[in-house]
Design an enzyme around this catalytic site. Structure first.
Site, PDB file in Angstrom:
ATOM      1  N   ASP A   1       1.281  -0.982   0.038  1.00 33.12           N
ATOM      2  CA  ASP A   1      -0.096   0.295   0.117  1.00 33.12           C
ATOM      3  C   ASP A   1       1.361   1.674  -0.075  1.00 33.12           C
TER       4      ASP A   1
ATOM      5  N   CYS B   1       8.372  28.280   6.551  1.00 30.50           N
ATOM      6  CA  CYS B   1       8.929  28.010   6.338  1.00 30.50           C
ATOM      7  C   CYS B   1       8.111  28.291   4.869  1.00 30.50           C
TER       8      CYS B   1
ATOM      9  N   CYS C   1      18.431  26.281   3.155  1.00 27.89           N
ATOM     10  CA  CYS C   1      18.783  24.928   3.946  1.00 27.89           C
ATOM     11  C   CYS C   1      19.463  24.003   3.837  1.00 27.89           C
TER      12      CYS C   1
ATOM     13  N   CYS D   1      23.009  25.889   7.877  1.00 24.33           N
ATOM     14  CA  CYS D   1      21.522  25.509   7.849  1.00 24.33           C
ATOM     15  C   CYS D   1      20.538  26.885   8.431  1.00 24.33           C
TER      16      CYS D   1
ATOM     17  N   CYS E   1      24.000  23.962   3.162  1.00 24.31           N
ATOM     18  CA  CYS E   1      24.718  22.737   3.386  1.00 24.31           C
ATOM     19  C   CYS E   1      25.939  21.846   3.123  1.00 24.31           C
TER      20      CYS E   1
ATOM     21  N   CYS F   1      18.003  29.947   6.193  1.00 24.53           N
ATOM     22  CA  CYS F   1      16.861  30.176   6.696  1.00 24.53           C
ATOM     23  C   CYS F   1      16.623  31.826   6.534  1.00 24.53           C
TER      24      CYS F   1
ATOM     25  N   CYS G   1      11.169  25.615  -1.372  1.00 19.86           N
ATOM     26  CA  CYS G   1      12.739  26.871  -0.825  1.00 19.86           C
ATOM     27  C   CYS G   1      13.626  25.445  -0.839  1.00 19.86           C
TER      28      CYS G   1
ATOM     29  N   CYS H   1      25.998  16.047  11.439  1.00 20.89           N
ATOM     30  CA  CYS H   1      26.358  17.238  11.848  1.00 20.89           C
ATOM     31  C   CYS H   1      27.816  17.541  12.357  1.00 20.89           C
TER      32      CYS H   1
HETATM   33  C1  B12 Z   1       4.451  18.049   6.089  1.00 23.27           C
HETATM   34  C2  B12 Z   1       5.805  17.855   5.780  1.00 23.27           C
HETATM   35  C3  B12 Z   1       5.864  19.343   5.647  1.00 23.27           C
HETATM   36  C4  B12 Z   1       6.230  20.687   6.125  1.00 23.27           C
HETATM   37  C5  B12 Z   1       6.736  21.054   7.461  1.00 23.27           C
HETATM   38  C6  B12 Z   1       7.824  20.349   6.984  1.00 23.27           C
HETATM   39  C7  B12 Z   1       8.981  19.734   8.162  1.00 23.27           C
HETATM   40  N1  B12 Z   1      10.443  20.112   8.347  1.00 23.27           N
HETATM   41  O1  B12 Z   1       8.702  19.400   9.351  1.00 23.27           O
HETATM   42  C8  B12 Z   1       6.553  21.704   5.399  1.00 23.27           C
HETATM   43  C9  B12 Z   1       4.992  21.929   4.557  1.00 23.27           C
HETATM   44  C10 B12 Z   1       6.731  23.345   5.469  1.00 23.27           C
HETATM   45  C11 B12 Z   1       7.316  21.487   3.854  1.00 23.27           C
HETATM   46  C12 B12 Z   1       8.216  21.957   3.522  1.00 23.27           C
HETATM   47  C13 B12 Z   1       9.327  20.969   3.066  1.00 23.27           C
HETATM   48  N2  B12 Z   1       9.491  19.268   2.432  1.00 23.27           N
HETATM   49 CO1  B12 Z   1       8.915  18.347   3.359  1.00 23.27          CO
HETATM   50  N3  B12 Z   1       7.266  17.407   4.283  1.00 23.27           N
HETATM   51  C14 B12 Z   1       6.340  17.212   4.783  1.00 23.27           C
HETATM   52  C15 B12 Z   1       5.402  15.734   4.539  1.00 23.27           C
HETATM   53  C16 B12 Z   1       4.667  15.495   3.929  1.00 23.27           C
HETATM   54  C17 B12 Z   1       5.104  15.468   6.481  1.00 23.27           C
HETATM   55  C18 B12 Z   1       6.730  15.266   7.236  1.00 23.27           C
HETATM   56  C19 B12 Z   1       5.721  15.346   8.771  1.00 23.27           C
HETATM   57  O2  B12 Z   1       5.523  16.294   9.605  1.00 23.27           O
HETATM   58  N4  B12 Z   1       5.589  14.473   9.213  1.00 23.27           N
HETATM   59  C20 B12 Z   1       5.102  13.647  11.213  1.00 23.27           C
HETATM   60  C21 B12 Z   1       6.324  13.917  11.262  1.00 23.27           C
HETATM   61  C22 B12 Z   1       6.269  13.904  13.111  1.00 23.27           C
HETATM   62  O3  B12 Z   1       7.475  12.986  11.047  1.00 23.27           O
HETATM   63  P1  B12 Z   1       8.751  13.763  11.134  1.00 23.27           P
HETATM   64  O4  B12 Z   1       9.150  15.004   9.820  1.00 23.27           O
HETATM   65  O5  B12 Z   1       9.553  12.529   9.795  1.00 23.27           O
HETATM   66  O6  B12 Z   1       9.624  13.773  12.034  1.00 23.27           O
HETATM   67  C23 B12 Z   1       9.798  13.232  12.991  1.00 23.27           C
HETATM   68  C24 B12 Z   1      11.383  12.390  12.519  1.00 23.27           C
HETATM   69  O7  B12 Z   1      12.163  12.849  11.429  1.00 23.27           O
HETATM   70  C25 B12 Z   1      12.133  12.569  13.537  1.00 23.27           C
HETATM   71  N5  B12 Z   1      13.310  12.849  13.513  1.00 23.27           N
HETATM   72  C26 B12 Z   1      13.225  14.447  12.557  1.00 23.27           C
HETATM   73  N6  B12 Z   1      14.500  14.950  13.167  1.00 23.27           N
HETATM   74  C27 B12 Z   1      15.702  13.776  14.111  1.00 23.27           C
HETATM   75  C28 B12 Z   1      16.629  14.937  14.251  1.00 23.27           C
HETATM   76  C29 B12 Z   1      17.301  13.308  14.769  1.00 23.27           C
HETATM   77  C30 B12 Z   1      18.744  13.611  15.799  1.00 23.27           C
HETATM   78  C31 B12 Z   1      15.805  12.277  15.685  1.00 23.27           C
HETATM   79  C32 B12 Z   1      16.412  10.969  16.439  1.00 23.27           C
HETATM   80  C33 B12 Z   1      15.046  12.166  15.475  1.00 23.27           C
HETATM   81  C34 B12 Z   1      14.712  13.115  14.189  1.00 23.27           C
HETATM   82  O8  B12 Z   1      11.419  12.640  15.054  1.00 23.27           O
HETATM   83  C35 B12 Z   1      10.143  13.346  14.350  1.00 23.27           C
HETATM   84  C36 B12 Z   1       8.744  13.414  15.175  1.00 23.27           C
HETATM   85  O9  B12 Z   1       8.644  11.932  15.191  1.00 23.27           O
HETATM   86  C37 B12 Z   1       7.058  14.755   4.331  1.00 23.27           C
HETATM   87  C38 B12 Z   1       6.496  13.666   3.710  1.00 23.27           C
HETATM   88  C39 B12 Z   1       5.933  12.842   5.010  1.00 23.27           C
HETATM   89  N7  B12 Z   1       5.721  11.417   4.229  1.00 23.27           N
HETATM   90  O10 B12 Z   1       7.153  12.024   5.565  1.00 23.27           O
HETATM   91  C40 B12 Z   1       7.953  15.946   3.394  1.00 23.27           C
HETATM   92  C41 B12 Z   1       9.363  16.016   3.275  1.00 23.27           C
HETATM   93  C42 B12 Z   1       9.721  15.524   4.219  1.00 23.27           C
HETATM   94  N8  B12 Z   1       9.292  17.030   2.258  1.00 23.27           N
HETATM   95  C43 B12 Z   1      10.624  17.111   2.161  1.00 23.27           C
HETATM   96  C44 B12 Z   1      11.236  18.300   1.352  1.00 23.27           C
HETATM   97  C45 B12 Z   1      11.769  18.483   0.180  1.00 23.27           C
HETATM   98  C46 B12 Z   1      10.537  19.415   1.577  1.00 23.27           C
HETATM   99  C47 B12 Z   1      11.159  20.955   0.697  1.00 23.27           C
HETATM  100  C48 B12 Z   1      12.506  20.834   0.732  1.00 23.27           C
HETATM  101  C49 B12 Z   1      10.111  21.503  -0.309  1.00 23.27           C
HETATM  102  C50 B12 Z   1      10.536  22.529  -0.818  1.00 23.27           C
HETATM  103  N9  B12 Z   1      11.676  22.953  -2.084  1.00 23.27           N
HETATM  104  O11 B12 Z   1      10.480  23.432  -0.554  1.00 23.27           O
HETATM  105  C51 B12 Z   1      10.797  21.718   1.918  1.00 23.27           C
HETATM  106  C52 B12 Z   1      12.001  21.667   3.503  1.00 23.27           C
HETATM  107  C53 B12 Z   1      11.382  22.199   4.946  1.00 23.27           C
HETATM  108  C54 B12 Z   1      12.198  21.483   6.071  1.00 23.27           C
HETATM  109  N10 B12 Z   1      13.834  22.360   6.217  1.00 23.27           N
HETATM  110  O12 B12 Z   1      12.265  20.656   6.217  1.00 23.27           O
HETATM  111  C55 B12 Z   1      10.932  15.589   1.532  1.00 23.27           C
HETATM  112  C56 B12 Z   1      12.305  15.485   2.869  1.00 23.27           C
HETATM  113  C57 B12 Z   1      13.614  14.606   2.213  1.00 23.27           C
HETATM  114  C58 B12 Z   1      14.495  14.636   2.907  1.00 23.27           C
HETATM  115  N11 B12 Z   1      16.234  13.967   1.906  1.00 23.27           N
HETATM  116  O13 B12 Z   1      14.488  15.069   4.363  1.00 23.27           O
HETATM  117  C59 B12 Z   1      10.129  14.986   2.629  1.00 23.27           C
HETATM  118  C60 B12 Z   1      10.423  13.658   3.138  1.00 23.27           C
HETATM  119  C61 B12 Z   1       9.354  14.326   0.855  1.00 23.27           C
HETATM  120  C62 B12 Z   1       9.672  13.123   0.135  1.00 23.27           C
HETATM  121  N12 B12 Z   1       9.118  12.613   0.488  1.00 23.27           N
HETATM  122  O14 B12 Z   1      10.544  13.304   0.069  1.00 23.27           O
HETATM  123  N13 B12 Z   1       7.377  19.818   3.652  1.00 23.27           N
HETATM  124  S1  SF4 Z   2      24.620  22.640   7.357  1.00 23.75           S
HETATM  125 FE1  SF4 Z   2      24.413  20.674   7.324  1.00 23.75          FE
HETATM  126  S2  SF4 Z   2      26.102  19.730   8.325  1.00 23.75           S
HETATM  127 FE2  SF4 Z   2      25.662  21.921   8.253  1.00 23.75          FE
HETATM  128  S3  SF4 Z   2      23.983  21.960  10.653  1.00 23.75           S
HETATM  129 FE3  SF4 Z   2      22.766  22.153   8.959  1.00 23.75          FE
HETATM  130  S4  SF4 Z   2      22.665  19.871   7.978  1.00 23.75           S
HETATM  131 FE4  SF4 Z   2      23.914  19.736   9.621  1.00 23.75          FE
HETATM  132  S1  SF4 Z   3      12.822  25.660   3.066  1.00 29.43           S
HETATM  133 FE1  SF4 Z   3      14.451  25.792   4.912  1.00 29.43          FE
HETATM  134  S2  SF4 Z   3      15.944  27.574   4.341  1.00 29.43           S
HETATM  135 FE2  SF4 Z   3      13.392  27.596   2.828  1.00 29.43          FE
HETATM  136  S3  SF4 Z   3      12.640  28.658   4.813  1.00 29.43           S
HETATM  137 FE3  SF4 Z   3      12.237  26.347   5.103  1.00 29.43          FE
HETATM  138  S4  SF4 Z   3      13.408  26.085   6.336  1.00 29.43           S
HETATM  139 FE4  SF4 Z   3      13.895  27.866   5.903  1.00 29.43          FE
END
Ligand code: B12
Ligand code: SF4
Ligand code: SF4
Length: 188
Positions: free
Chosen positions: A13, A96, A132, A76, A136, A80, A129, A69
């Protein structure tokens, strides 16, 4: 991958929503950057994650719920424009530009007006955007590498100038993906 799993008797799924970065780290495929992105060792964060939910238990990999990191790096966070990454691993989605550019839709029940203070910081970033990720150091090698041109992207890029987007008709936007865009756009 889906075909591979189905051929081995799994029901797959793709519609069930899974926190993708969490799942990727649990599977041992990625670690976390302070910018909240999932990082693949030696590749960086410019990777899209696909999750498949299946009805069988597989052998587990070693999870990598880790951060690689450099301890003092905060490139990053400093890059921002809106302060959305307010501390390592913590992001305020409403600040964001990704959220402001495309999540503000009535169907999401989110106010559609972008706050004035955010608007000023968007510049010409009308769809998402990557600042960030671009800042990196773990992405520099990838960003500097010469990739073959993507014919489709080259073609639509010419049409997506701000001047051309302003008079775009409303019914252009709901069209999903690929050739639809090009065909539709050529039509007006
Ligand atoms: C909602 C969402 C957004 C929101 C909020 C983003 C955020 N960072 O919270 C908004 C609209 C702002 C957004 C923007 C973007 N997003 Co977006 N988004 C999502 C989505 C649909 C859900 C994320 C979410 O909230 N999940 C629920 C929470 C609970 O889970 P989580 O975010 O993964 O976080 C958990 C874990 O990862 C963990 N965790 C997080 N950090 C850490 C650190 C440590 C040390 C540990 C141990 C655990 C841990 O704990 C968190 C809580 O449980 C995902 C797709 C998906 N299905 O996951 C894409 C996703 C995160 N997005 C993605 C992308 C590319 C973007 C953008 C770059 C798009 C763009 N070009 O503008 C931007 C970048 C923003 C950013 N800095 O993250 C990609 C990221 C790919 C990657 N390599 O990480 C994803 C995964 C989509 C995909 N399938 O590829 N997004
Ligand atoms: S810029 Fe990249 S290496 Fe530096 S703190 Fe951010 S994610 Fe980590
Ligand atoms: S994608 Fe990254 S740099 Fe751009 S607004 Fe969101 S958190 Fe900030």
């Amino acid at each position: 991958m889906e075909e591979f799993l189905v051929a081995r008797g799994c029901n797959v799924d793709r519609q069930i929503k899974v926190p993708a970065r969490w799942a990727a780290a649990k599977s041992g495929a990625t670690t976390f950057g302070k910018n909240t992105f999932a990082y693949v060792e030696g590749i960086g964060s410019f990777v899209v994650i696909y999750t498949l939910v299946i009805d069988q238990e597989l052998e587990y990999n070693q999870p990598t719920m880790d951060c690689h990191c450099p301890p003092h790096c905060r490139a990053c966070i400093d890059a921002c424009p809106t302060g959305a990454i307010y501390e390592p691993f913590k992001l305020d989605p409403e600040r964001c530009l990704g959220f402001n550019a495309w999540m503000r839709q009535e169907k999401n029940r989110i106010p559609t007006v972008i706050p004035k203070e955010i608007r000023a910081k968007m510049g010409t970033r009308v769809h998402g955007c990557d600042l960030c990720q671009e800042a990196c150091p773990k992405n520099h090698q990838k960003l500097q590498s010469h990739l073959p041109e993507d014919e489709f992207l080259e073609e639509i890029a010419m049409n997506f100038t701000l001047a051309k987007m302003l008079p775009m008709p409303e019914d252009f936007f709901p069209q999903e993906r690929s050739t639809h865009y090009v065909q539709l756009y050529r039509g007006f």
